[in-house]
Design a protein around this motif. Structure first.
Motif, mmCIF file in Angstrom:
data_model
loop_
_atom_site.group_PDB
_atom_site.id
_atom_site.type_symbol
_atom_site.label_atom_id
_atom_site.label_comp_id
_atom_site.label_asym_id
_atom_site.label_seq_id
_atom_site.Cartn_x
_atom_site.Cartn_y
_atom_site.Cartn_z
ATOM 1 N N LEU A 55 0.832 -1.199 0.000
ATOM 2 C CA LEU A 55 0.000 0.000 0.000
ATOM 3 C C LEU A 55 0.873 1.257 0.000
ATOM 4 O O LEU A 55 0.619 2.198 -0.762
ATOM 5 N N GLN A 56 1.902 1.263 0.826
ATOM 6 C CA GLN A 56 2.826 2.402 0.862
ATOM 7 C C GLN A 56 3.508 2.589 -0.490
ATOM 8 O O GLN A 56 3.633 3.700 -0.988
ATOM 9 N N SER A 57 3.946 1.491 -1.075
ATOM 10 C CA SER A 57 4.601 1.545 -2.376
ATOM 11 C C SER A 57 3.643 2.076 -3.436
ATOM 12 O O SER A 57 4.023 2.879 -4.290
ATOM 13 N N GLY A 58 2.397 1.628 -3.368
ATOM 14 C CA GLY A 58 1.403 2.065 -4.343
ATOM 15 C C GLY A 58 1.098 3.542 -4.259
ATOM 16 O O GLY A 58 1.092 4.243 -5.271
ATOM 17 N N TYR A 59 0.854 4.052 -3.057
ATOM 18 C CA TYR A 59 0.513 5.474 -3.002
ATOM 19 C C TYR A 59 1.741 6.355 -3.183
ATOM 20 O O TYR A 59 1.641 7.460 -3.720
ATOM 21 N N ALA A 60 2.917 5.877 -2.794
ATOM 22 C CA ALA A 60 4.141 6.647 -3.078
ATOM 23 C C ALA A 60 4.362 6.726 -4.584
ATOM 24 O O ALA A 60 4.734 7.778 -5.113
ATOM 25 N N GLY A 61 4.098 5.621 -5.272
ATOM 26 C CA GLY A 61 4.215 5.609 -6.732
ATOM 27 C C GLY A 61 3.189 6.510 -7.393
ATOM 28 O O GLY A 61 3.489 7.195 -8.373
ATOM 29 N N ALA A 62 1.972 6.513 -6.864
ATOM 30 C CA ALA A 62 0.925 7.353 -7.435
ATOM 31 C C ALA A 62 1.283 8.839 -7.312
ATOM 32 O O ALA A 62 1.177 9.592 -8.283
ATOM 33 N N ILE A 63 1.715 9.233 -6.133
ATOM 34 C CA ILE A 63 2.074 10.641 -5.913
ATOM 35 C C ILE A 63 3.283 11.026 -6.765
ATOM 36 O O ILE A 63 3.276 12.053 -7.447
ATOM 37 N N SER A 64 4.326 10.204 -6.729
ATOM 38 C CA SER A 64 5.538 10.550 -7.476
ATOM 39 C C SER A 64 5.281 10.576 -8.983
ATOM 40 O O SER A 64 5.770 11.461 -9.684
ATOM 41 N N GLY A 65 4.498 9.630 -9.475
ATOM 42 C CA GLY A 65 4.192 9.606 -10.906
ATOM 43 C C GLY A 65 3.358 10.797 -11.339
ATOM 44 O O GLY A 65 3.630 11.420 -12.366
ATOM 45 N N GLY A 66 2.329 11.120 -10.558
ATOM 46 C CA GLY A 66 1.465 12.250 -10.905
ATOM 47 C C GLY A 66 2.193 13.582 -10.879
ATOM 48 O O GLY A 66 2.064 14.389 -11.809
ATOM 49 N N VAL A 67 2.971 13.805 -9.843
ATOM 50 C CA VAL A 67 3.718 15.072 -9.732
ATOM 51 C C VAL A 67 4.755 15.173 -10.856
ATOM 52 O O VAL A 67 4.894 16.223 -11.493
ATOM 53 N N SER A 68 5.465 14.085 -11.105
ATOM 54 C CA SER A 68 6.492 14.093 -12.154
ATOM 55 C C SER A 68 5.889 14.381 -13.524
ATOM 56 O O SER A 68 6.437 15.160 -14.307
ATOM 57 N N LYS A 69 4.764 13.747 -13.820
ATOM 58 C CA LYS A 69 4.115 13.961 -15.118
ATOM 59 C C LYS A 69 3.644 15.397 -15.250
ATOM 60 O O LYS A 69 3.781 16.015 -16.312
ATOM 61 N N PHE A 70 3.086 15.957 -14.176
ATOM 62 C CA PHE A 70 2.621 17.340 -14.216
ATOM 63 C C PHE A 70 3.779 18.304 -14.497
ATOM 64 O O PHE A 70 3.634 19.246 -15.264
ATOM 65 N N VAL A 71 4.924 18.040 -13.887
ATOM 66 C CA VAL A 71 6.083 18.924 -14.061
ATOM 67 C C VAL A 71 6.583 18.916 -15.509
ATOM 68 O O VAL A 71 6.920 19.969 -16.057
ATOM 69 N N VAL A 72 6.626 17.757 -16.142
ATOM 70 C CA VAL A 72 7.176 17.667 -17.506
ATOM 71 C C VAL A 72 6.092 17.767 -18.582
ATOM 72 O O VAL A 72 6.399 17.664 -19.771
ATOM 73 N N TYR A 73 4.850 17.994 -18.185
ATOM 74 C CA TYR A 73 3.758 17.990 -19.158
ATOM 75 C C TYR A 73 3.929 19.005 -20.292
ATOM 76 O O TYR A 73 3.561 18.704 -21.434
ATOM 77 N N PRO A 74 4.478 20.200 -20.068
ATOM 78 C CA PRO A 74 4.678 21.107 -21.205
ATOM 79 C C PRO A 74 5.533 20.488 -22.322
ATOM 80 O O PRO A 74 5.268 20.706 -23.501
ATOM 81 N N LEU A 75 6.540 19.707 -21.960
ATOM 82 C CA LEU A 75 7.339 19.035 -22.995
ATOM 83 C C LEU A 75 6.526 17.958 -23.704
ATOM 84 O O LEU A 75 6.693 17.736 -24.902
ATOM 85 N N ASP A 76 5.643 17.311 -22.976
ATOM 86 C CA ASP A 76 4.766 16.316 -23.583
ATOM 87 C C ASP A 76 3.815 16.982 -24.581
ATOM 88 O O ASP A 76 3.574 16.454 -25.670
ATOM 89 N N THR A 77 3.301 18.144 -24.218
ATOM 90 C CA THR A 77 2.425 18.898 -25.121
ATOM 91 C C THR A 77 3.179 19.298 -26.380
ATOM 92 O O THR A 77 2.665 19.161 -27.496
ATOM 93 N N ALA A 78 4.397 19.794 -26.219
ATOM 94 C CA ALA A 78 5.209 20.182 -27.371
ATOM 95 C C ALA A 78 5.495 18.963 -28.255
ATOM 96 O O ALA A 78 5.412 19.052 -29.488
ATOM 97 N N LYS A 79 5.797 17.845 -27.646
ATOM 98 C CA LYS A 79 6.052 16.615 -28.415
ATOM 99 C C LYS A 79 4.839 16.251 -29.263
ATOM 100 O O LYS A 79 4.960 15.967 -30.459
ATOM 101 N N LYS A 80 3.667 16.289 -28.649
ATOM 102 C CA LYS A 80 2.441 15.940 -29.375
ATOM 103 C C LYS A 80 2.158 16.923 -30.503
ATOM 104 O O LYS A 80 1.721 16.523 -31.592
ATOM 105 N N ARG A 81 2.394 18.185 -30.261
ATOM 106 C CA ARG A 81 2.169 19.180 -31.315
ATOM 107 C C ARG A 81 3.129 18.972 -32.488
ATOM 108 O O ARG A 81 2.727 19.074 -33.641
ATOM 109 N N LEU A 82 4.386 18.698 -32.171
ATOM 110 C CA LEU A 82 5.358 18.465 -33.242
ATOM 111 C C LEU A 82 5.024 17.198 -34.024
ATOM 112 O O LEU A 82 5.178 17.153 -35.251
#
Length: 164
Positions: A55-82
């Motif tokens: 359970l600890q591993s799961g919610y730690a993974g959920a938080i870390s994955g969500g925050v990380s994706k949010f931080v790099v999302y502008p590059l993901d948007t640029a990738k999709k546009r290109l």
């Protein structure tokens, strides 16, 4: 696509894809380990079994994955546009990643970099949670299995009688 852009058309968006994976994975693992360490400090002295660890591993993974994706999302948007620009005839004609980001901010505003972030972050939150949980479960299973094998007495070779 090949006729319009040549072989490079197949690699449209590779720059931001590579640029985003490095900070994404670094931030993801750093946050995951930090959350687990904080949780272990909180749990000191309390009993917890395998289910608590998963359970600890799961919610730690959920938080870390969500925050990380949010931080790099502008590059993901640029990738999709290109990529879309290369595949479809779009109204935008970006030269590179930086030009794409600048043009988006100038013409559509800063929030355009985060357009569509909610489904993407939700997907990443779930998949990262499952990935870290399965990793932890596998790690625990292998450690227990290997430990059991090491603790079992090994048969000792019997000395062979010497022929006379």
């Amino acid at each position: 696509m090949y006729n319009q852009r040549g072989i490079m058309g197949f690699y449209a968006g590779i720059g931001p894809a590579v640029w985003q994976i490095i900070p994404y994975m670094g931030l993801n693992f750093m946050l995951y380990e930090t959350i687990l360490q904080l949780e272990q400090q909180q749990q000191q002295g309390r009993k917890g079994g395998t289910a608590v660890v998963l359970l600890q591993s799961g919610y730690a993974g959920a938080i870390s994955g969500g925050v990380s994706k949010f931080v790099v999302y502008p590059l993901d948007t640029a990738k999709k546009r290109l990529q879309a620009q290369s595949f479809y005839s779009t109204e935008y004609h970006y030269k590179n990643t930086l030009d794409c980001i600048r043009t988006m901010i100038r013409q559509e505003g800063l929030m355009s970099l985060y357009r569509g972030w909610i489904p993407s972050v939700l997907k990443t939150t779930i998949s990262t949670s499952l990935s870290f949980s399965i990793y932890t479960m596998t790690q625990n299973f292998l450690a227990t299995t290997l430990l059991d094998q090491q603790l079992q007495p090994q048969p000792q070779p019997q000395p062979q009688p010497q022929p006379q």
